[in-house]
Design a protein around this motif. Sequence first.
Motif, PDB file in Angstrom:
ATOM      1  N   UNK A  34       0.839  -1.205   0.000  1.00  0.00           N
ATOM      2  CA  UNK A  34       0.000   0.000   0.000  1.00  0.00           C
ATOM      3  C   UNK A  34       0.869   1.248   0.000  1.00  0.00           C
ATOM      4  N   UNK A  38       0.897   4.005  -2.814  1.00  0.00           N
ATOM      5  CA  UNK A  38       0.585   5.373  -2.392  1.00  0.00           C
ATOM      6  C   UNK A  38       1.659   6.343  -2.903  1.00  0.00           C
ATOM      7  N   UNK A  41       1.435   6.719  -6.619  1.00  0.00           N
ATOM      8  CA  UNK A  41       0.314   7.597  -6.984  1.00  0.00           C
ATOM      9  C   UNK A  41       0.666   9.065  -6.746  1.00  0.00           C
ATOM     10  N   UNK A 203     -20.690  14.237   1.629  1.00  0.00           N
ATOM     11  CA  UNK A 203     -19.350  13.884   1.149  1.00  0.00           C
ATOM     12  C   UNK A 203     -19.312  12.494   0.505  1.00  0.00           C
ATOM     13  N   UNK A 204     -20.026  11.554   1.147  1.00  0.00           N
ATOM     14  CA  UNK A 204     -19.998  10.172   0.655  1.00  0.00           C
ATOM     15  C   UNK A 204     -20.599  10.072  -0.754  1.00  0.00           C
ATOM     16  N   UNK A 214     -12.935  18.181  -5.821  1.00  0.00           N
ATOM     17  CA  UNK A 214     -12.453  17.755  -4.508  1.00  0.00           C
ATOM     18  C   UNK A 214     -11.181  16.913  -4.640  1.00  0.00           C
ATOM     19  N   UNK A 218      -7.469  17.558  -3.001  1.00  0.00           N
ATOM     20  CA  UNK A 218      -6.755  16.550  -2.223  1.00  0.00           C
ATOM     21  C   UNK A 218      -5.381  16.266  -2.840  1.00  0.00           C
ATOM     22  N   UNK A 226       0.690  18.371   2.835  1.00  0.00           N
ATOM     23  CA  UNK A 226      -0.111  19.063   3.839  1.00  0.00           C
ATOM     24  C   UNK A 226      -1.269  18.230   4.341  1.00  0.00           C
ATOM     25  N   UNK A 227      -2.114  18.866   5.151  1.00  0.00           N
ATOM     26  CA  UNK A 227      -3.324  18.223   5.665  1.00  0.00           C
ATOM     27  C   UNK A 227      -4.539  18.988   5.190  1.00  0.00           C
ATOM     28  N   UNK A 228      -5.560  18.231   4.821  1.00  0.00           N
ATOM     29  CA  UNK A 228      -6.803  18.885   4.419  1.00  0.00           C
ATOM     30  C   UNK A 228      -7.924  18.338   5.267  1.00  0.00           C
ATOM     31  N   UNK A 229      -8.686  19.251   5.849  1.00  0.00           N
ATOM     32  CA  UNK A 229      -9.869  18.786   6.576  1.00  0.00           C
ATOM     33  C   UNK A 229     -11.086  19.513   6.019  1.00  0.00           C
ATOM     34  N   UNK A 230     -12.075  18.724   5.654  1.00  0.00           N
ATOM     35  CA  UNK A 230     -13.288  19.300   5.085  1.00  0.00           C
ATOM     36  C   UNK A 230     -14.456  18.935   5.990  1.00  0.00           C
ATOM     37  N   UNK A 231     -15.237  19.929   6.366  1.00  0.00           N
ATOM     38  CA  UNK A 231     -16.444  19.673   7.152  1.00  0.00           C
ATOM     39  C   UNK A 231     -17.640  20.201   6.385  1.00  0.00           C
ATOM     40  N   UNK A 232     -18.542  19.312   6.066  1.00  0.00           N
ATOM     41  CA  UNK A 232     -19.725  19.751   5.341  1.00  0.00           C
ATOM     42  C   UNK A 232     -20.894  18.819   5.582  1.00  0.00           C
ATOM     43  N   UNK A 233     -22.056  19.352   5.490  1.00  0.00           N
ATOM     44  CA  UNK A 233     -23.298  18.579   5.586  1.00  0.00           C
ATOM     45  C   UNK A 233     -24.328  19.297   4.734  1.00  0.00           C
TER      46      UNK A 233
END
Lengths: 246, 220
Positions: A34, A38, A41, A203-204, A214, A218, A226-233
Motif C-alpha cells: 500500500x 501510495x 500515486x 461527502x460520501x 475535490x 486533495x 499538507x493536511x486537508x480537513x473538510x467539514x460539510x453537511x
Amino acid sequence: MDPANKDLYQIILIGAGILVAILVYFVVAIIRQQRKVYHWQQDRIAAEITTLENERKRIAADLHDELGPVLSAVRLQINHLEPEDETEKMVLARSTSQIDEVIQRFREISYDLMPNTLLRKGLSRAVEEFAEKMQLANGLNINFSGEEQRMQPEKELNVFRIVQEIVHNTIKHARAGSLVIELRFRNNKMLLYTKDDGLGFDYREKEQRGGLGLLNLQSRVALLKGNLQLDTQPGKGTVYNIEIPV
Amino acid sequence: MNTELTFLLSLSCVLPLVVYLFTSQRADRRYLPLIFVFLFAFLVETSVYLNMKYFHVKGGMYWMYTFGLLVWPGFYLRFFRYMDVIRSRKSAEIIFVSFLVLIFCNWFFLYKKEGFFNFFRMGIAYASIILFFYVNLFSRQILSENRDLLRSPLFYIGLAGVSFHAFYIFTGTITLLKLSDGGFMNAVQDIMKWVNAISYLIFAIGILWIPQTKTSIKSS
C-alpha cells in the motif's frame, strides 16, 4: 490430557503459530504494498500537476508574447480609421467594442493561466486580487484576510490553485451568499481556512460520484505534504482547513 | 478454562460496542451493520453463559449459536455491500439464501447423528464465506486507501476479521474431526477464545478510527 494427546496438542499449537506467522506476513506485505502504491500515486499526481502548470505557463507566455501585441495593434489601427458615413461609424464603434471585449477576455484567460501578481507580489496579494475579481464578476461576498510570507513559487502557485478551486466550487455548486478566506502563517505552517454559508453536500455521495474538484484539492494538498480537513453537511455550508508546511 | 474466564473472554465483543458508543455521534453509518454483528455476538454469548450457569436448557447452546449464525451473515453481507466489496444486491441475496439452505440441510440431515458437533460444520461454512469477503476488503486497501494504512478503520476491521475467521476455520476443523477426547477439544477451543478476545480488541481499535468520515474528511 494423555501423552499422545499432549503431542497432538503441541502440533496444533505449532500449526496455530504458523497461521499467526502467515497472517503477520500477509499484513506486513499489504502495508508495504500500500505504501509503495501510495508513493507511486503521489509521484504520478505530482508529475501530472507539474506538467499541467508548465503547459499553462507556456500558453500564458505565448498568448502574452504573440497574441497580445497583435490585438493591441488591431485596436490601434481601428482607432485610426476615419468613418465616412453613419453606417461605417456604427460598424467601427461595434468593432471597437468587440475588440475591447476580446482584449478584456484575453487578459482574464492569461490571468487564470498564470497570475502575474502571484509571481511579483506574493500569495496573499494574489488571493486578494482574485477574490476582488470574483466578487465583482459573480456577486459573491468574499471576506479575505491574509498575512504575507513568501514561499517557494511552486508552493505559492499550488496554494493559489487550491483557493481558485474552492472559490469556483463555492460559486458553481454551493450557491453561497458569502465566503470567508483566511490565510495565516503559524509555527512554520501555512494555514488556509475557508467557510461558506452555502448548500453544503453529502461527502460520501460526492465521493461515489467521483467529484473532480475535490480530488484536485486533495491531490494538490498531498503534493505539498499538507493536511486537508473538510467539514460539510447538506444545508450547513462547507468549511476547509488546510495546513501546508512552509 | 473455567466458565467465568470463558465468559469474560467472550465478552470482549463489548469492547467495540463501548468504543462505538463514544464515537457514534458523527460516525459513518455504513459501519452500523458491523456494530449490529457485535451487538448480537454479545447477546448470544450472554445467553449461552446464563444458560450454562442457571437454566441448563438442553441443546440451548447449539440453538443460540445457530441463531447467531442466522443473524450475522445478514449484517455482514450488508456491511460488505456498503463497503463495495459486494457489488450487487442480488449477489448478496443469493449468498445469504444459499447459506440458509446449507444451514437447514446440515441441521436436518446431520444434527441427530452429531449433536453439538454439527454446529462446527455450519460455523466453518459461515467463517469461510465471511473470510473470503474480509480478505477482499483487506487487500482492497492497497489501492483504495490514500492515507497511512495504520490510520484506516478498514485496515483494523479487515485484520481482525481475517484473523478471527481464519482461526475459527482452523480450530473448528480440528474439533469437527473429533481427533481426541473432551479435554483435548476444550484445550483446542481455548486457543479460539484467546483469538476471539484479541480480534475484538483489534476491532475496537478499528471502530476508534471511524468517526467523522461522513461529514468530514481528513487526508494527509
